[in-house]
Design a protein around this motif. Structure first.
Motif, mmCIF file in Angstrom:
data_model
loop_
_atom_site.group_PDB
_atom_site.id
_atom_site.type_symbol
_atom_site.label_atom_id
_atom_site.label_comp_id
_atom_site.label_asym_id
_atom_site.label_seq_id
_atom_site.Cartn_x
_atom_site.Cartn_y
_atom_site.Cartn_z
ATOM 1 N N ALA A 1 -1.188 6.916 -10.317
ATOM 2 C CA ALA A 1 -1.358 5.583 -9.746
ATOM 3 C C ALA A 1 -1.177 5.629 -8.228
ATOM 4 C CB ALA A 1 -0.358 4.610 -10.369
ATOM 5 N N GLY A 2 -0.228 6.432 -7.758
ATOM 6 C CA GLY A 2 -0.042 6.588 -6.314
ATOM 7 C C GLY A 2 -1.247 7.229 -5.657
ATOM 8 N N GLU A 3 -1.818 8.225 -6.323
ATOM 9 C CA GLU A 3 -3.017 8.869 -5.783
ATOM 10 C C GLU A 3 -4.187 7.899 -5.737
ATOM 11 O OE1 GLU A 3 -3.531 12.197 -8.382
ATOM 12 O OE2 GLU A 3 -2.152 13.471 -7.244
ATOM 13 N N ALA B 1 -3.686 5.503 -2.881
ATOM 14 C CA ALA B 1 -3.971 6.148 -1.598
ATOM 15 C C ALA B 1 -5.473 6.271 -1.379
ATOM 16 C CB ALA B 1 -3.305 7.513 -1.535
ATOM 17 N N ILE B 2 -6.195 6.643 -2.418
ATOM 18 C CA ILE B 2 -7.658 6.739 -2.316
ATOM 19 C C ILE B 2 -8.252 5.357 -2.055
ATOM 20 C CG2 ILE B 2 -9.771 7.225 -3.623
ATOM 21 C CD1 ILE B 2 -8.160 9.496 -5.007
ATOM 22 N N GLY B 3 -7.748 4.358 -2.776
ATOM 23 C CA GLY B 3 -8.224 2.989 -2.583
ATOM 24 C C GLY B 3 -7.945 2.474 -1.182
ATOM 25 N N ALA B 4 -6.808 2.838 -0.611
ATOM 26 C CA ALA B 4 -6.487 2.401 0.750
ATOM 27 C C ALA B 4 -7.406 3.067 1.768
ATOM 28 C CB ALA B 4 -5.033 2.709 1.071
ATOM 29 N N MET B 5 -7.773 4.313 1.514
ATOM 30 C CA MET B 5 -8.677 5.017 2.439
ATOM 31 C C MET B 5 -10.095 4.463 2.385
ATOM 32 S SD MET B 5 -7.627 8.988 2.158
ATOM 33 C CE MET B 5 -6.024 9.353 1.517
ATOM 34 N N THR B 6 -10.494 4.007 1.200
ATOM 35 C CA THR B 6 -11.850 3.477 1.055
ATOM 36 C C THR B 6 -11.911 1.975 1.280
ATOM 37 O OG1 THR B 6 -11.553 3.221 -1.322
ATOM 38 C CG2 THR B 6 -12.516 5.299 -0.546
ATOM 39 N N HIS C 1 -0.126 -2.767 1.697
ATOM 40 C CA HIS C 1 1.143 -3.084 1.026
ATOM 41 C C HIS C 1 1.180 -2.471 -0.381
ATOM 42 C CE1 HIS C 1 4.794 -5.263 0.151
ATOM 43 N NE2 HIS C 1 4.238 -5.759 -0.945
ATOM 44 N N ALA C 2 0.079 -2.593 -1.118
ATOM 45 C CA ALA C 2 0.018 -2.016 -2.465
ATOM 46 C C ALA C 2 0.107 -0.500 -2.400
ATOM 47 C CB ALA C 2 -1.268 -2.441 -3.160
ATOM 48 N N MET C 3 -0.503 0.093 -1.377
ATOM 49 C CA MET C 3 -0.438 1.543 -1.231
ATOM 50 C C MET C 3 0.995 1.999 -0.950
ATOM 51 S SD MET C 3 -2.061 4.192 1.515
ATOM 52 C CE MET C 3 -0.852 3.724 2.724
ATOM 53 N N VAL C 4 1.692 1.273 -0.080
ATOM 54 C CA VAL C 4 3.073 1.639 0.236
ATOM 55 C C VAL C 4 3.949 1.524 -1.004
ATOM 56 C CG1 VAL C 4 5.107 0.947 1.570
ATOM 57 C CG2 VAL C 4 2.880 1.086 2.682
ATOM 58 N N GLU C 5 3.761 0.467 -1.798
ATOM 59 C CA GLU C 5 4.538 0.311 -3.031
ATOM 60 C C GLU C 5 4.258 1.452 -4.012
ATOM 61 O OE1 GLU C 5 3.731 -3.506 -4.681
ATOM 62 O OE2 GLU C 5 5.057 -4.544 -3.285
ATOM 63 N N ALA C 6 2.990 1.805 -4.168
ATOM 64 C CA ALA C 6 2.624 2.879 -5.099
ATOM 65 C C ALA C 6 3.169 4.217 -4.618
ATOM 66 C CB ALA C 6 1.111 2.948 -5.252
ATOM 67 N N LEU C 7 3.104 4.471 -3.334
ATOM 68 C CA LEU C 7 3.626 5.736 -2.808
ATOM 69 C C LEU C 7 5.156 5.799 -2.898
ATOM 70 C CD1 LEU C 7 1.269 6.408 0.230
ATOM 71 C CD2 LEU C 7 1.201 7.394 -2.071
ATOM 72 N N ALA C 8 5.830 4.654 -2.741
ATOM 73 C CA ALA C 8 7.287 4.628 -2.901
ATOM 74 C C ALA C 8 7.664 4.924 -4.359
ATOM 75 C CB ALA C 8 7.849 3.282 -2.467
ATOM 76 N N ALA C 9 6.903 4.363 -5.304
ATOM 77 C CA ALA C 9 7.156 4.644 -6.724
ATOM 78 C C ALA C 9 6.890 6.113 -7.030
ATOM 79 C CB ALA C 9 6.287 3.747 -7.598
ATOM 80 N N THR C 10 5.843 6.664 -6.414
ATOM 81 C CA THR C 10 5.534 8.084 -6.606
ATOM 82 C C THR C 10 6.652 8.956 -6.058
ATOM 83 O OG1 THR C 10 3.172 7.625 -6.490
ATOM 84 C CG2 THR C 10 3.861 9.893 -6.086
#
Length: 93
Positions: free
Chosen positions: A42-44, A47-52, A58-67
């Motif tokens: 989900a974190g990956e 991150a891909i979704g944030a780049m595209t 905010h959702a990317m930061v939350e997912a990366l923090a969970a990762t």
């Protein structure tokens, strides 16, 4: 005397095992491993979704923090298992 030992062996066989079976232990660790992998995936994806441009920052930061938390938990668990194994190796026979 024979009757008492027979009754004792039957009572022992009828009692549930206090230690978890291998299947139960694998089930717990397996579920933890599947959950960790799902969190990392989900974190990956975030991150891909944030780049595209498909996911906000905010959702990317939350997912990366969970990762990050999932990876730290896995590393801590691995360290504890290795530590326990080393402790067993140090035990006198």
């Amino acid at each position: 005397m024979e009757l008492q030992s027979t009754l004792a062996s039957r009572a022992y066989a009828a009692t549930p095992d206090a230690t978890p079976s291998v299947a139960q232990a694998e089930g717990g660790f397996g579920a933890l491993a599947r959950e960790t992998v799902a969190t990392i995936q989900a974190g990956e994806q975030a991150a891909i979704g944030a780049m595209t441009g498909g996911v906000d920052a905010h959702a990317m930061v939350e997912a990366l923090a969970a990762t990050e938390l999932a990876v730290e938990t896995a590393v801590t668990l691995r360290d504890r298992v290795v530590e326990a194994y080393q402790e067993i190796l140090r035990m006198p026979v």
